[in-house]
Design a protein around this motif. Structure first.
Motif, PDB file in Angstrom:
ATOM      1  N   HIS A  34       4.001  29.700   6.628  1.00 18.86           N
ATOM      2  CA  HIS A  34       4.380  30.633   5.570  1.00 18.86           C
ATOM      3  C   HIS A  34       5.836  30.390   5.166  1.00 18.86           C
ATOM      4  O   HIS A  34       6.713  30.249   6.007  1.00 18.86           O
ATOM      5  N   PRO A  35       6.137  30.360   3.847  1.00 17.81           N
ATOM      6  CA  PRO A  35       7.506  30.050   3.414  1.00 17.81           C
ATOM      7  C   PRO A  35       8.540  31.104   3.834  1.00 17.81           C
ATOM      8  O   PRO A  35       9.708  30.772   4.013  1.00 17.81           O
ATOM      9  N   VAL A  36       8.135  32.344   4.006  1.00 19.85           N
ATOM     10  CA  VAL A  36       9.088  33.387   4.412  1.00 19.85           C
ATOM     11  C   VAL A  36       9.058  33.596   5.923  1.00 19.85           C
ATOM     12  O   VAL A  36      10.097  33.660   6.572  1.00 19.85           O
ATOM     13  N   LEU A  37       7.864  33.690   6.495  1.00 16.55           N
ATOM     14  CA  LEU A  37       7.743  33.956   7.924  1.00 16.55           C
ATOM     15  C   LEU A  37       7.986  32.718   8.772  1.00 16.55           C
ATOM     16  O   LEU A  37       8.375  32.820   9.929  1.00 16.55           O
ATOM     17  N   GLY A  38       7.738  31.543   8.225  1.00 17.90           N
ATOM     18  CA  GLY A  38       7.900  30.305   8.969  1.00 17.90           C
ATOM     19  C   GLY A  38       9.363  29.923   9.134  1.00 17.90           C
ATOM     20  O   GLY A  38      10.257  30.505   8.544  1.00 17.90           O
ATOM     21  N   ALA A  39       9.606  28.928   9.942  1.00 16.32           N
ATOM     22  CA  ALA A  39      10.980  28.494  10.209  1.00 16.32           C
ATOM     23  C   ALA A  39      11.362  27.336   9.298  1.00 16.32           C
ATOM     24  O   ALA A  39      10.528  26.528   8.909  1.00 16.32           O
ATOM     25  N   ALA A  40      12.641  27.246   8.991  1.00 12.95           N
ATOM     26  CA  ALA A  40      13.133  26.152   8.155  1.00 12.95           C
ATOM     27  C   ALA A  40      13.037  24.827   8.901  1.00 12.95           C
ATOM     28  O   ALA A  40      12.743  23.794   8.310  1.00 12.95           O
ATOM     29  N   HIS A  41      13.287  24.857  10.189  1.00 13.58           N
ATOM     30  CA  HIS A  41      13.231  23.639  11.009  1.00 13.58           C
ATOM     31  C   HIS A  41      12.007  23.717  11.902  1.00 13.58           C
ATOM     32  O   HIS A  41      12.073  24.118  13.052  1.00 13.58           O
ATOM     33  N   ARG A  42      10.882  23.300  11.355  1.00 15.11           N
ATOM     34  CA  ARG A  42       9.597  23.478  12.035  1.00 15.11           C
ATOM     35  C   ARG A  42       9.527  22.786  13.394  1.00 15.11           C
ATOM     36  O   ARG A  42       8.969  23.327  14.322  1.00 15.11           O
ATOM     37  N   GLU A  43      10.059  21.595  13.520  1.00 12.20           N
ATOM     38  CA  GLU A  43       9.953  20.885  14.789  1.00 12.20           C
ATOM     39  C   GLU A  43      10.669  21.628  15.905  1.00 12.20           C
ATOM     40  O   GLU A  43      10.160  21.738  17.005  1.00 12.20           O
ATOM     41  N   GLU A  44      11.852  22.157  15.619  1.00  4.56           N
ATOM     42  CA  GLU A  44      12.625  22.867  16.629  1.00  4.56           C
ATOM     43  C   GLU A  44      11.970  24.185  17.010  1.00  4.56           C
ATOM     44  O   GLU A  44      12.083  24.650  18.133  1.00  4.56           O
ATOM     45  N   ALA A  45      11.290  24.822  16.076  1.00  6.71           N
ATOM     46  CA  ALA A  45      10.760  26.157  16.307  1.00  6.71           C
ATOM     47  C   ALA A  45       9.261  26.185  16.578  1.00  6.71           C
ATOM     48  O   ALA A  45       8.695  27.244  16.759  1.00  6.71           O
ATOM     49  N   ALA A  46       8.612  25.036  16.638  1.00  2.47           N
ATOM     50  CA  ALA A  46       7.156  24.993  16.747  1.00  2.47           C
ATOM     51  C   ALA A  46       6.628  25.786  17.942  1.00  2.47           C
ATOM     52  O   ALA A  46       5.697  26.576  17.799  1.00  2.47           O
ATOM     53  N   ASP A  47       7.211  25.601  19.107  1.00  2.85           N
ATOM     54  CA  ASP A  47       6.717  26.314  20.282  1.00  2.85           C
ATOM     55  C   ASP A  47       6.854  27.821  20.128  1.00  2.85           C
ATOM     56  O   ASP A  47       5.954  28.578  20.478  1.00  2.85           O
ATOM     57  N   ARG A  48       7.987  28.247  19.598  1.00  2.00           N
ATOM     58  CA  ARG A  48       8.200  29.685  19.422  1.00  2.00           C
ATOM     59  C   ARG A  48       7.232  30.260  18.392  1.00  2.00           C
ATOM     60  O   ARG A  48       6.711  31.353  18.574  1.00  2.00           O
ATOM     61  N   LEU A  49       6.984  29.542  17.312  1.00  2.00           N
ATOM     62  CA  LEU A  49       6.126  30.051  16.254  1.00  2.00           C
ATOM     63  C   LEU A  49       4.660  30.058  16.652  1.00  2.00           C
ATOM     64  O   LEU A  49       3.881  30.838  16.125  1.00  2.00           O
ATOM     65  N   LEU A  50       4.274  29.157  17.525  1.00  4.42           N
ATOM     66  CA  LEU A  50       2.873  29.087  17.927  1.00  4.42           C
ATOM     67  C   LEU A  50       2.557  30.025  19.079  1.00  4.42           C
ATOM     68  O   LEU A  50       1.475  29.992  19.632  1.00  4.42           O
ATOM     69  N   ASP A  51       3.474  30.903  19.421  1.00  6.61           N
ATOM     70  CA  ASP A  51       3.269  31.886  20.468  1.00  6.61           C
ATOM     71  C   ASP A  51       2.647  33.137  19.842  1.00  6.61           C
ATOM     72  O   ASP A  51       3.223  33.721  18.926  1.00  6.61           O
ATOM     73  N   PRO A  52       1.471  33.565  20.311  1.00  7.48           N
ATOM     74  CA  PRO A  52       0.839  34.743  19.726  1.00  7.48           C
ATOM     75  C   PRO A  52       1.619  36.035  19.957  1.00  7.48           C
ATOM     76  O   PRO A  52       1.312  37.059  19.349  1.00  7.48           O
ATOM     77  N   SER A  53       2.647  36.011  20.794  1.00  2.00           N
ATOM     78  CA  SER A  53       3.507  37.185  20.995  1.00  2.00           C
ATOM     79  C   SER A  53       4.550  37.320  19.893  1.00  2.00           C
ATOM     80  O   SER A  53       5.294  38.301  19.870  1.00  2.00           O
ATOM     81  N   GLN A  54       4.612  36.350  18.995  1.00  2.92           N
ATOM     82  CA  GLN A  54       5.573  36.367  17.900  1.00  2.92           C
ATOM     83  C   GLN A  54       5.384  37.647  17.079  1.00  2.92           C
ATOM     84  O   GLN A  54       4.277  37.963  16.657  1.00  2.92           O
ATOM     85  N   PRO A  55       6.434  38.427  16.865  1.00  2.37           N
ATOM     86  CA  PRO A  55       6.294  39.683  16.120  1.00  2.37           C
ATOM     87  C   PRO A  55       5.634  39.541  14.745  1.00  2.37           C
ATOM     88  O   PRO A  55       4.881  40.428  14.328  1.00  2.37           O
ATOM     89  N   ALA A  56       5.866  38.446  14.047  1.00  2.00           N
ATOM     90  CA  ALA A  56       5.222  38.249  12.742  1.00  2.00           C
ATOM     91  C   ALA A  56       3.707  38.145  12.893  1.00  2.00           C
ATOM     92  O   ALA A  56       2.947  38.670  12.071  1.00  2.00           O
ATOM     93  N   VAL A  57       3.251  37.487  13.940  1.00  2.00           N
ATOM     94  CA  VAL A  57       1.816  37.382  14.209  1.00  2.00           C
ATOM     95  C   VAL A  57       1.268  38.757  14.576  1.00  2.00           C
ATOM     96  O   VAL A  57       0.213  39.173  14.086  1.00  2.00           O
ATOM     97  N   LEU A  58       1.992  39.468  15.437  1.00  2.00           N
ATOM     98  CA  LEU A  58       1.552  40.804  15.845  1.00  2.00           C
ATOM     99  C   LEU A  58       1.479  41.748  14.648  1.00  2.00           C
ATOM    100  O   LEU A  58       0.594  42.605  14.586  1.00  2.00           O
ATOM    101  N   ASP A  59       2.375  41.576  13.699  1.00  2.47           N
ATOM    102  CA  ASP A  59       2.343  42.396  12.497  1.00  2.47           C
ATOM    103  C   ASP A  59       1.062  42.138  11.698  1.00  2.47           C
ATOM    104  O   ASP A  59       0.440  43.075  11.180  1.00  2.47           O
TER     105      ASP A  59
END
Length: 157
Positions: A34-59
């Motif tokens: 997602h352009p707003v919820l996703g990270a600008a630097h996808r490679e650096e943030a991939a592990d964090r974003l793919l965590d189902p505990s991520q507040p954006a996912v929980l939302d």
């Protein structure tokens, strides 16, 4: 499934209910892209974003649960998220009406759910939603986990 979640949580009237299958990473992948919820630097943030505990996912899970309640339809979660005892408590607090996971995870999830009220699960969910990232969400939710359950389930944060 994921498209209806990202498009506002709509669950169609003709369906008996909905299911959020986070084990396939479909929902978390959509958040990462997602352009707003996703990270600008996808490679650096991939592990964090793919965590189902991520507040954006929980939302998004919360939105889906609310849509199910509004229509009087059950909405469940299947897979690895439902297999994690702390996440099972959070998902229950978010309004999921069922959890489905592999048989080896059932005793721990059943034990955790049996030691907590729905209101305690809601408190965990609120804390997780207010977190800044997935690790903070797990830590925040775990502050409401019964100490005996933390010990018995050998939950490390």
């Amino acid at each position: 499934m994921g498209q209806s979640v990202v498009c506002g949580g709509a669950i169609e009237d003709g369906l008996h209910g909905g299911s959020v299958g986070q084990e396939a990473d479909e929902l978390v992948q959509r958040v990462a892209e997602h352009p707003v919820l996703g990270a600008a630097h996808r490679e650096e943030a991939a592990d964090r974003l793919l965590d189902p505990s991520q507040p954006a996912v929980l939302d998004l899970v919360t939105t889906t649960a609310a849509a199910g309640r509004e229509l009087g339809k059950p909405v469940g979660v299947c897979g690895e998220s439902a297999a994690d005892p702390v996440m099972a408590l959070v998902l229950t607090g978010l309004g999921m009406t069922s959890l489905s996971t592999a048989p080896p995870a059932l005793p721990a999830v059943r034990y955790a759910l049996g030691r907590h009220t729905t209101e305690q699960c809601r408190q965990m969910a609120r804390r997780a939603l207010d977190a800044s990232d997935a690790a903070d969400a797990r830590r925040g939710a775990a502050t409401f986990v019964d100490e005996g359950a933390l010990t018995m389930l050998d939950i490390f944060l």
